[in-house]
Design a protein around this motif. Sequence first.
Motif, mmCIF file in Angstrom:
data_model
loop_
_atom_site.group_PDB
_atom_site.id
_atom_site.type_symbol
_atom_site.label_atom_id
_atom_site.label_comp_id
_atom_site.label_asym_id
_atom_site.label_seq_id
_atom_site.Cartn_x
_atom_site.Cartn_y
_atom_site.Cartn_z
ATOM 1 N N ALA A 273 42.502 37.739 36.032
ATOM 2 C CA ALA A 273 42.020 37.008 37.210
ATOM 3 C C ALA A 273 43.008 35.909 37.593
ATOM 4 O O ALA A 273 43.288 35.685 38.783
ATOM 5 C CB ALA A 273 40.638 36.418 36.932
ATOM 6 N N PHE A 274 43.554 35.218 36.604
ATOM 7 C CA PHE A 274 44.520 34.165 36.898
ATOM 8 C C PHE A 274 45.846 34.750 37.389
ATOM 9 O O PHE A 274 46.550 34.122 38.194
ATOM 10 C CB PHE A 274 44.731 33.280 35.675
ATOM 11 C CG PHE A 274 43.663 32.235 35.514
ATOM 12 C CD1 PHE A 274 43.707 31.065 36.251
ATOM 13 C CD2 PHE A 274 42.597 32.435 34.645
ATOM 14 C CE1 PHE A 274 42.720 30.104 36.129
ATOM 15 C CE2 PHE A 274 41.605 31.479 34.515
ATOM 16 C CZ PHE A 274 41.662 30.312 35.260
ATOM 17 N N GLU A 275 46.192 35.941 36.930
ATOM 18 C CA GLU A 275 47.399 36.578 37.454
ATOM 19 C C GLU A 275 47.235 36.874 38.942
ATOM 20 O O GLU A 275 48.191 36.757 39.716
ATOM 21 C CB GLU A 275 47.707 37.847 36.665
ATOM 22 C CG GLU A 275 48.196 37.568 35.242
ATOM 23 C CD GLU A 275 48.662 38.824 34.530
ATOM 24 O OE1 GLU A 275 48.768 39.869 35.197
ATOM 25 O OE2 GLU A 275 48.944 38.745 33.323
ATOM 26 N N ALA A 276 46.015 37.227 39.340
ATOM 27 C CA ALA A 276 45.749 37.446 40.767
ATOM 28 C C ALA A 276 45.895 36.146 41.555
ATOM 29 O O ALA A 276 46.158 36.172 42.764
ATOM 30 C CB ALA A 276 44.345 38.022 40.954
ATOM 31 N N ALA A 277 45.736 35.011 40.876
ATOM 32 C CA ALA A 277 45.893 33.704 41.519
ATOM 33 C C ALA A 277 47.310 33.166 41.390
ATOM 34 O O ALA A 277 47.593 32.048 41.832
ATOM 35 C CB ALA A 277 44.902 32.709 40.913
ATOM 36 N N GLY A 278 48.210 33.923 40.755
ATOM 37 C CA GLY A 278 49.604 33.516 40.672
ATOM 38 C C GLY A 278 50.014 32.877 39.363
ATOM 39 O O GLY A 278 51.112 32.297 39.282
ATOM 40 N N PHE A 279 49.192 32.998 38.309
ATOM 41 C CA PHE A 279 49.506 32.363 37.033
ATOM 42 C C PHE A 279 49.570 33.399 35.912
ATOM 43 O O PHE A 279 48.642 34.185 35.724
ATOM 44 C CB PHE A 279 48.455 31.314 36.677
ATOM 45 C CG PHE A 279 48.481 30.101 37.572
ATOM 46 C CD1 PHE A 279 49.381 29.077 37.333
ATOM 47 C CD2 PHE A 279 47.631 30.000 38.655
ATOM 48 C CE1 PHE A 279 49.423 27.964 38.156
ATOM 49 C CE2 PHE A 279 47.654 28.897 39.489
ATOM 50 C CZ PHE A 279 48.556 27.873 39.241
ATOM 51 N N LYS A 280 50.666 33.367 35.186
ATOM 52 C CA LYS A 280 50.818 34.209 34.001
ATOM 53 C C LYS A 280 50.551 33.349 32.775
ATOM 54 O O LYS A 280 50.974 32.200 32.696
ATOM 55 C CB LYS A 280 52.236 34.789 33.946
ATOM 56 C CG LYS A 280 52.504 35.683 32.741
ATOM 57 C CD LYS A 280 53.903 36.271 32.803
ATOM 58 C CE LYS A 280 54.233 37.073 31.543
ATOM 59 N NZ LYS A 280 53.288 38.171 31.326
ATOM 60 N N ASP A 281 49.833 33.918 31.809
ATOM 61 C CA ASP A 281 49.499 33.197 30.574
ATOM 62 C C ASP A 281 48.826 31.862 30.886
ATOM 63 O O ASP A 281 49.178 30.811 30.330
ATOM 64 C CB ASP A 281 50.757 32.962 29.726
ATOM 65 C CG ASP A 281 51.440 34.263 29.322
ATOM 66 O OD1 ASP A 281 50.721 35.261 29.141
ATOM 67 O OD2 ASP A 281 52.678 34.266 29.198
ATOM 68 N N ALA A 282 47.835 31.910 31.775
ATOM 69 C CA ALA A 282 47.158 30.679 32.191
ATOM 70 C C ALA A 282 46.267 30.108 31.104
ATOM 71 O O ALA A 282 45.967 28.908 31.114
ATOM 72 C CB ALA A 282 46.325 30.943 33.448
ATOM 73 N N ILE A 283 45.833 30.965 30.163
ATOM 74 C CA ILE A 283 44.920 30.528 29.106
ATOM 75 C C ILE A 283 45.567 30.787 27.759
ATOM 76 O O ILE A 283 46.128 31.855 27.516
ATOM 77 C CB ILE A 283 43.574 31.275 29.189
ATOM 78 C CG1 ILE A 283 42.897 31.029 30.549
ATOM 79 C CG2 ILE A 283 42.647 30.835 28.068
ATOM 80 C CD1 ILE A 283 41.615 31.819 30.740
#
Length: 764
Positions: A273-283
């Motif tokens: 879900a965060f990759e869809a928002a533009g973030f890799k390894d967000a968590i």
Amino acid sequence: MKYIIWIWLFCTMPYIGCSQSAGRNKEGGKKESIQTFLNVEVAEGRVIVFLPESSLGQHMLFTRVGRLDDYETKQVVFSKHGGQVYMEEHKIWSETGIWLGVSDNPNWETNVLGVFSIQEEHDRGYRFDITDMLFDTSLGWATLSSAPTVPSLSKLIGTKQLDDEIMIKIQTGRQEDTVKIIQPVYYSFLKLGEPMEARRFDYRMSFWIESMKVSRDHTKNDTGSITRWRLEKKYKDRETSVPVKPITFTLSPDIPKQWRPYVKAGIEEWLPAFEAAGFKDAIVVNEVDTLDEWSKFSLGHSMVRWFRNKNIRYFGDKPRGSNVTYVVDQRSGEIIKSDVLIGSSYQHLMDQYFIRCAALDERAQTYPVRDDLLGELIQSLVAHETGHSLGITDNSYGEYRYPVEKMGDVEWLRTMGHTPSIMNYARHNNLAQPEDHVPASLLIQKAGPTDAYYIRWGYQEFPEYMSAVEKADSLERIIRLQDTVPWYRYTKDQGGSVGPVATNNVVESNDPVKGAQLALKNLERAIALLPTINKGKKDNVRMERIYRKAIDLWWDIMRNVKSLVRGYDVFYKSMDQSGHMYDPIPMEDQQEAMNYFLEQAFNPPHWLSRPSFQKYAKLSVHPDYLLTKQQMLLREMLEPKYLKRMQYMETLDGYEGTMKDYFVRLQNGLFSELQGNKQAIDPRRQGLQATYIDWLIKEVVEERKEVFPELKIFVHTDYAKGIMIGRLMELKGQLERKLSEKKHSDERGHWELCLLKLNKAFGT
């Protein structure tokens, strides 16, 4: 309040050049000098604070966590007035351009939490004693127990000093009934930097507002920030980038090692879900084997904590579930800390899965279930709670729009799941049938497409060159995807079954009647398996417990069907969006649902009402849990708020006279024996018929006058009362005609009782 000055001989070392402290830690040894926004020392059981002059007026978070493991937060500032220092909670300026009153009360601007006499003053700061404030029960902490205090058991334990946080631990003594208990309490002061950019709350997107309170009017756009983590791209020019600082969770060492991979996997379900928002390894999830108590409660650590399956008698029967705690900077909605508290028992997880999926997953046909299945159930639970930690609330998310024919389609389930969001209460897939051969891993609820949609809206970062208007337009375009992707929509429960978009604990679909038929097939199969999982037990407690939960599921399924009857499809929207806010369910769908509901809810199948395993295992009809659930369904069908929605529906084209038709169908279905030759009436059905008469009489005879609009929701309109009286008079005539028949009826006494109730009510 003014606190008594405590006299103490200070260190002779002056504070020169920077704010330093050479005090002692809780073990009494020397601690390293720390340059910080606030210094704390312990001496002879007192907490002494050194406040650098530079920290006057600086925003700090003052938090408390105690017996309920729930953090309470006050945003405070210190100010100097003569020889005293005040600690005050002020109204907060929100980055969305509005003031937030103290405790979100618009009438309060300042709350004085403490007045401290300055014991020593230097050029660069002030020293004072805050001990008494820490034990003050009048500061408005919501989680304070109302039980009497035991002062002899209350004392200071110690302190911990970090760069941007100081922690203080005390213990409080309480008298709980005949037991004296000691409860540890942690306080923290956290230095706040510049607020992050806020994302404005929008009622069409189900995020918490920064005060963690949801507007009572669910279609009102309160001005404020959503709650979310400060997530910023490290590489601004990249479409997808690692964050400057990821969202980090630490697994508490008390989580059993066998479950840690599943807990970690539940959190990491949100990574796509965060990759869809533009973030890799967000968590990032950290696993540790040891962790001191200070770190567990520090605002610098977000913990996943374990609260269940302690080997204590009756502990597993407690109703406590799982939840999360928050510490939020209300200026911007930034989540500073969020703990995931896992409190659901193994037993609850296994029982809920058994009644839904035992016929579809052979792993559920032994009890307790295999570790791999229990681990997956824990993973699903953690994924849901992680969504809360990211700022998303519990609600219904578009599941009414999922096609029922796809619930057994393996390819659909792999990409879309059986429900669009982990944040709704759809639970596990019980609409698939054994002949669909759905892999067991696809039966368990997981993060879905709507969750990725929410993270994109809440966390997507915009280029610095974009103006505020351009950012708002971009966010609005994301919201408008709901126009064409209906499972992106959410619906908040508005009291009662407003429609199939807002029911819980069932796998909802675009055909609730067909969905109910599929779900009940699997429920029947699960009940047939109950004796199998009870083999080897010396009592029937397990079987009876799960059977009761099966009735709960049946009730939820019936409520889902009932929600179609005079229900609405809901679409929260701006007036310039296509479609209506509330669309009545098409009348043909309502009639189909009403017919199915009357047959199933008031004439439940024998496999549910008289399971074979109960023969010779009971000695009384009490307690009759099934009848209670039937009465609850009937009660909901007569509630004022339900009938008020129905009355409004009559003003819409094509829905004229719906309330009268509704009562005709309800009463004829409930008293169908008066229409035909059927003689025998099940005792439960007799109870429902008598209950219907009692409740309608109560509603039309009792005088309940309410003036305030918010209370009128609980009172029937005169229009509704008139229809009720008309139906009761019709029923009275039917009963009189039935009793005038010469032939013998085994139910004559029951009909006489019903008529007696009506004659007594109408004075005849």
